[in-house]
Motif scaffolding. Structure first.
Motif, PDB file in Angstrom:
ATOM      1  N   LYS A  87       0.823  -1.216   0.000  1.00 13.19           N
ATOM      2  CA  LYS A  87       0.000   0.000   0.000  1.00 13.19           C
ATOM      3  C   LYS A  87       0.859   1.268   0.000  1.00 13.19           C
ATOM      4  CE  LYS A  87      -3.795   0.458   2.604  1.00 13.19           C
ATOM      5  NZ  LYS A  87      -4.622   0.151   3.786  1.00 13.19           N
ATOM      6  N   PHE A 113      -1.526  -3.390  -6.128  1.00 10.48           N
ATOM      7  CA  PHE A 113      -1.792  -2.071  -5.556  1.00 10.48           C
ATOM      8  C   PHE A 113      -1.183  -0.994  -6.447  1.00 10.48           C
ATOM      9  CE2 PHE A 113      -3.213  -3.045  -1.206  1.00 10.48           C
ATOM     10  CZ  PHE A 113      -2.917  -4.400  -1.141  1.00 10.48           C
ATOM     11  N   GLY A 172      -1.364   2.820  -3.277  1.00  7.53           N
ATOM     12  CA  GLY A 172      -2.086   2.508  -2.055  1.00  7.53           C
ATOM     13  C   GLY A 172      -3.474   1.908  -2.238  1.00  7.53           C
TER      14      GLY A 172
END
Ligand code: SF4
Length: 353
Positions: A306, A322, A325
């Motif tokens: 993230k 990801f 984030g």
């Protein structure tokens, strides 16, 4: 960390010292007389982020080659001269941006005065490059090594200052890491000139990177050092890579992606080691400062992924992707590499639009 204040100087277009970013330098490993091979390696160094390059000048022919090499290079050139002051004069005539002289093997005051006069006329800085391995045996033989190195440099500094020359940079390199650290720490408080850091003859890439990271890293963390050269028995771009990794680890410079990868363990259900290797290779040619995370499972995976620009947190044969984030999808293990690189490419594209 508070950086030691040094007196900045210019090596061609690059400022070394003062508040300038810590400059990364390396050295060609070609025969300097072979202009084509040397220029080719300098171009490789420019591409991998080297900011200043040093070339060895072992003889007259090498000194004469410098004029052409200098014309072809886009980064500043420093001539590395030992023993013969005439080679230093030749290098200056060829238009180099800096000189490195070894005070351990060039001691004649009149000869030094001639080189200093020529360097002053052209406003070319000189590095006093002390090397533990080439200190004269009769120079303060009973004094501890680090102090001998410092005293040799200070003696040469005084001589140059007496000639009204102040474009000085200093290095005090030894193979022994504690000696290197002690020498730099001692001189850091005794003069204002910029310091070129390095651990000499550090070895093959694995061991050499560690020796260099410890020696150079400890000093940089204490605010000591203005330019860095990592010495490795390898292609010079390996040296540049390690130098930036040291600087990146301390938050002093950013170049190229930072790969965050977990070590993998019995919880991983995807092949993280192979994936991290493949991603690292693909990222090697990128100069944008991105953070890419490759994590094996849900323990630390989502957290690290993230925080990264692009990340993957593995699961059972699949992984969550990801971007900045946010989870943007889940893909199968066979698509990990392609998906991560597609995300990286799209971020770079966005950044350059
Ligand atoms: S992130 Fe998961 S797989 Fe990776 S080391 Fe930690 S626990 Fe193991």
């Amino acid at each position: 960390m508070i950086r030691r204040t040094s007196k900045p100087l210019r090596i061609g277009k690059v400022t070394v010292g003062g508040h300038a970013p810590i400059a990364v330098q390396s050295m060609t490993k070609t025969d300097t007389r072979d202009v084509h091979a040397t220029v080719t390696q300098i171009k490789e160094l420019e591409d991998c982020g080297c900011e200043i390059v040093r070339v060895a000048v072992p003889d007259r022919e090498a000194a004469e080659s410098l004029a052409t090499i200098k014309k072809e290079a886009s980064i500043p050139i420093i001539a590395d001269v030992h023993f013969d002051y005439r080679l230093a004069l030749g290098a200056l005539k060829a238009g180099v941006d800096g000189l490195r002289l070894n005070p351990g093997n060039m001691g004649d005051k009149e000869q030094i005065a001639r080189v200093v006069a020529a360097a002053k006329e052209r406003q070319v800085p000189i590095r006093i490059g002390v090397n533990a391995g080439s200190l004269p045996a009769d120079f303060q033989p009973r004094t501890p090594l680090a102090e001998r190195m410092v005293n040799m440099a200070l003696e040469r500094i005084r001589l140059m200052e007496s000639l009204d020359f102040h474009l000085i940079k200093v290095s005090l390199k030894a193979f022994d890491v504690p000696t290197t650290i002690q020498a730099y720490q001692t001189i850091a408080d005794r003069m204002l000139y910029p310091l070129h850091l390095g651990v000499t003859e550090a070895g093959l890439p694995r061991a050499g990177a560690i020796r260099s990271a410890i020696g150079i890293g400890v000093l940089l963390h204490q605010g000591i050092g203005d330019t860095v050269r990592v010495s490795l028995t390898a292609h010079p771009c390996e040296e540049v890579f390690v130098a930036y990794e040291i600087l990146k680890s301390l938050g002093l410079r950013q170049r190229g992606p930072t790969l965050v990868s977990c070590p993998s363990c019995g919880r991983a259900e995807v092949d993280i080691i192979a994936l991290a290797e493949a991603v690292s290779q693909r990222l090697a040619s990128i100069s944008e400062p991105l953070r890419v995370a490759v994590m094996g499972c849900v323990v630390n995976g989502p957290g690290e992924a993230k925080d990264a620009d692009v990340g993957i947190a593995g699961g059972k044969g699949k992984g969550a992707i990801f971007r900045k984030g946010k989870v943007v999808g889940t893909v199968g293990e066979d698509k990990f590499l392609a998906t991560i690189m597609a995300e990286v490419d799209s971020l770079i594209k966005k950044g350059t639009e």
